[in-house]
Design an enzyme around this catalytic site. Structure first.
Site, mmCIF file in Angstrom:
data_model
loop_
_atom_site.group_PDB
_atom_site.id
_atom_site.type_symbol
_atom_site.label_atom_id
_atom_site.label_comp_id
_atom_site.label_asym_id
_atom_site.label_seq_id
_atom_site.Cartn_x
_atom_site.Cartn_y
_atom_site.Cartn_z
ATOM 1 N N THR A 118 0.890 -1.339 0.006
ATOM 2 C CA THR A 118 0.078 0.177 0.039
ATOM 3 C C THR A 118 0.900 1.334 0.006
ATOM 4 O OG1 THR A 118 -1.636 1.158 1.528
ATOM 5 C CG2 THR A 118 -0.326 -0.290 2.706
ATOM 6 N N TYR A 142 -1.327 0.197 9.858
ATOM 7 C CA TYR A 142 -1.741 -0.714 8.815
ATOM 8 C C TYR A 142 -0.571 -0.645 7.826
ATOM 9 C CZ TYR A 142 -3.603 -1.637 4.395
ATOM 10 O OH TYR A 142 -3.819 -1.872 3.006
HETATM 11 N N1 UFG Z 1 -13.388 10.150 3.464
HETATM 12 C C1 UFG Z 1 -14.270 10.998 4.099
HETATM 13 N N2 UFG Z 1 -15.410 10.474 4.423
HETATM 14 C C2 UFG Z 1 -15.544 9.185 4.517
HETATM 15 C C3 UFG Z 1 -14.714 8.100 4.136
HETATM 16 C C4 UFG Z 1 -13.641 8.727 3.574
HETATM 17 O O1 UFG Z 1 -13.876 12.185 3.877
HETATM 18 O O2 UFG Z 1 -16.698 8.713 4.989
HETATM 19 C C5 UFG Z 1 -12.063 10.646 2.916
HETATM 20 C C6 UFG Z 1 -10.779 10.269 3.711
HETATM 21 O O3 UFG Z 1 -10.587 11.017 4.702
HETATM 22 C C7 UFG Z 1 -9.806 10.175 2.563
HETATM 23 C C8 UFG Z 1 -10.357 9.876 1.448
HETATM 24 O O4 UFG Z 1 -12.034 10.095 1.526
HETATM 25 O O5 UFG Z 1 -9.439 11.518 2.548
HETATM 26 C C9 UFG Z 1 -10.431 8.337 0.935
HETATM 27 O O6 UFG Z 1 -10.549 7.340 1.996
HETATM 28 P P1 UFG Z 1 -10.917 6.096 2.239
HETATM 29 O O7 UFG Z 1 -11.219 5.476 3.535
HETATM 30 O O8 UFG Z 1 -11.825 5.668 0.802
HETATM 31 O O9 UFG Z 1 -9.196 5.490 1.560
HETATM 32 P P2 UFG Z 1 -8.080 6.067 2.476
HETATM 33 O O10 UFG Z 1 -7.326 6.727 1.546
HETATM 34 O O11 UFG Z 1 -8.240 6.123 3.801
HETATM 35 O O12 UFG Z 1 -7.546 4.541 2.398
HETATM 36 C C10 UFG Z 1 -6.975 3.744 1.317
HETATM 37 C C11 UFG Z 1 -6.904 2.303 1.320
HETATM 38 C C12 UFG Z 1 -6.193 1.893 2.608
HETATM 39 C C13 UFG Z 1 -4.949 2.578 2.171
HETATM 40 C C14 UFG Z 1 -4.894 4.000 2.241
HETATM 41 C C15 UFG Z 1 -3.464 4.746 2.073
HETATM 42 O O13 UFG Z 1 -8.315 1.917 1.601
HETATM 43 O O14 UFG Z 1 -6.149 0.470 2.696
HETATM 44 O O15 UFG Z 1 -5.708 4.174 1.134
HETATM 45 O O16 UFG Z 1 -3.691 5.825 2.702
HETATM 46 F F1 UFG Z 1 -4.014 2.189 3.650
#
Ligand code: UFG
Length: 328
Positions: A118, A142
């Site tokens: 990741t 993670y």
């Molecule tokens: N977000 C919101 N509201 C929500 C969910 C997400 O604003 O309800 C935002 C998060 O803060 C982030 C973006 O949308 O800025 C994307 O969030 P996700 O949860 O969809 O994905 P992440 O970037 O947190 O996580 C993904 C993968 C992980 C990995 C990560 C790397 O799912 O496995 O990228 O940072 F580790």
């Protein structure tokens, strides 16, 4: 003779798409999954073996039964927020589970591994495009667990001849355009499925996590890649290993950053529906900006993303959301 590939996490979101891509490329995917976060009805493209990576004797039996030519290792806990509050769970399941898997694989003489890592291993490097040489300083457990597994693979490469293609994913999105499989997490934490649920009333408004980041519109920026393009790269990675090429790390992203507000706006356009939103606080463990330097996979693997434009990713995810299969 059919070539079997052991797909850990084969009942999960990315693993199930990988099984379809492997089937389409002429391999037989053997899905290995403990069904803690996966779904048995997502195993459609080859045999299913229920088991846990912490159960070494079960792994040994599966390797003996199928004699796979390679392992594609997706099985992992992957919630950044949970990893901050329960790091031990991540070190046990992800790191110990991988150790068991690799030892079983080596014992069975299966030395080719395609590993799902990741961009969270890089940590926060504001305003820098992250390429494979960027130093890895994860800011959540993670990411730390995935970096540890990368290190483990390097050591097993040096000592046991394990050949590994490591893919560092950016944000995986979309679904099989035929809607045979798609994204379904319980609990769901990812932006696009939560947003689509909010659009069609399956849950309340989408909360935007933080509007005061140092970005043009104040919301976090991510690089989204279509799950079908992502798993196509895995098939290329498998062929790379079968050709006897050296272990290699590849980012999988498009190099294009989208803010949360931009994703919301694209969803309005694609679905032609309103997206109810609430502006909320930052979520612990979120990096400001994660955008891939993705030329290595294009140049060396010959990877050609086909569906990773934002509108197609949302349209495919929306089709899956509205299909009967999404309603488990
Ligand atoms: N977000 C919101 N509201 C929500 C969910 C997400 O604003 O309800 C935002 C998060 O803060 C982030 C973006 O949308 O800025 C994307 O969030 P996700 O949860 O969809 O994905 P992440 O970037 O947190 O996580 C993904 C993968 C992980 C990995 C990560 C790397 O799912 O496995 O990228 O940072 F580790």
């Amino acid at each position: 003779m059919t070539k079997h590939v052991l797909v850990t996490g084969g009942a999960g979101y990315i693993g199930s798409h990988a099984c379809k891509a492997l089937r389409d490329a002429g391999y037989t995917p053997v899905a290995f999954d403990n069904l803690v976060t996966g779904w048995q009805d997502a195993v459609k493209f080859g045999p299913f073996e229920q088991g846990d990576l912490l159960d070494r004797s079960r792994l040994d039996a599966v390797f003996a039964k199928w004699r796979p030519v390679a392992v594609m290792h997706f099985a992992a806990l992957s919630q950044v927020g949970e990893s901050m509050s329960m790091p031990g769970k991540y070190w046990l399941n992800n790191v110990m589970g991988s150790l068991n898997l690799f030892e079983a694989s080596i014992a069975a003489g299966c030395l080719n591994v395609v590993f799902s890592s990741t961009c969270a291993t890089y940590g926060d490097h504001d305003n820098v495009v992250l390429d494979e040489t960027t130093p890895q300083h994860p800011i959540n457990a993670y990411g730390a667990s995935k970096r540890a597994i990368e290190d483990m693979l390097r050591d097993f490469g040096a000592s046991n001849g394990v050949n590994a293609v490591v893919f560092r994913y950016f944000n995986v999105a979309g679904a099989d355009p035929e809607a045979e499989v798609g994204e379904f997490h319980r609990p769901e934490t990812h932006l696009i499925p939560l947003m689509l649920d909010a659009i069609d009333g399956k849950r309340g408004a989408l909360t935007i996590f933080g509007t005061d980041y140092d970005t043009p519109d104040g919301t976090c920026i991510r690089d989204y890649v279509h799950v079908c393009d992502l798993v196509d790269a895995h098939v290329l990675g498998l062929k790379w290993l079968e050709d006897g090429r050296e272990s290699r790390v590849f980012n999988l992203g498009t190099g294009m950053g989208f803010s949360v507000r931009e994703v919301v706006s694209a969803s309005r356009t694609v679905t032609n529906r309103d997206v109810p939103i609430i502006e909320g606080e930052r979520r612990a463990g979120d990096c400001t900006r994660l955008v891939s330097g993705s030329s290595r996979a294009v140049q060396e693997l010959g990877w050609r993303p086909k569906r990773s434009d934002m509108a197609t990713m949302i349209a495919d995810a929306w089709r899956w959301h509205q299909s009967g299969s999404y309603e488990r």
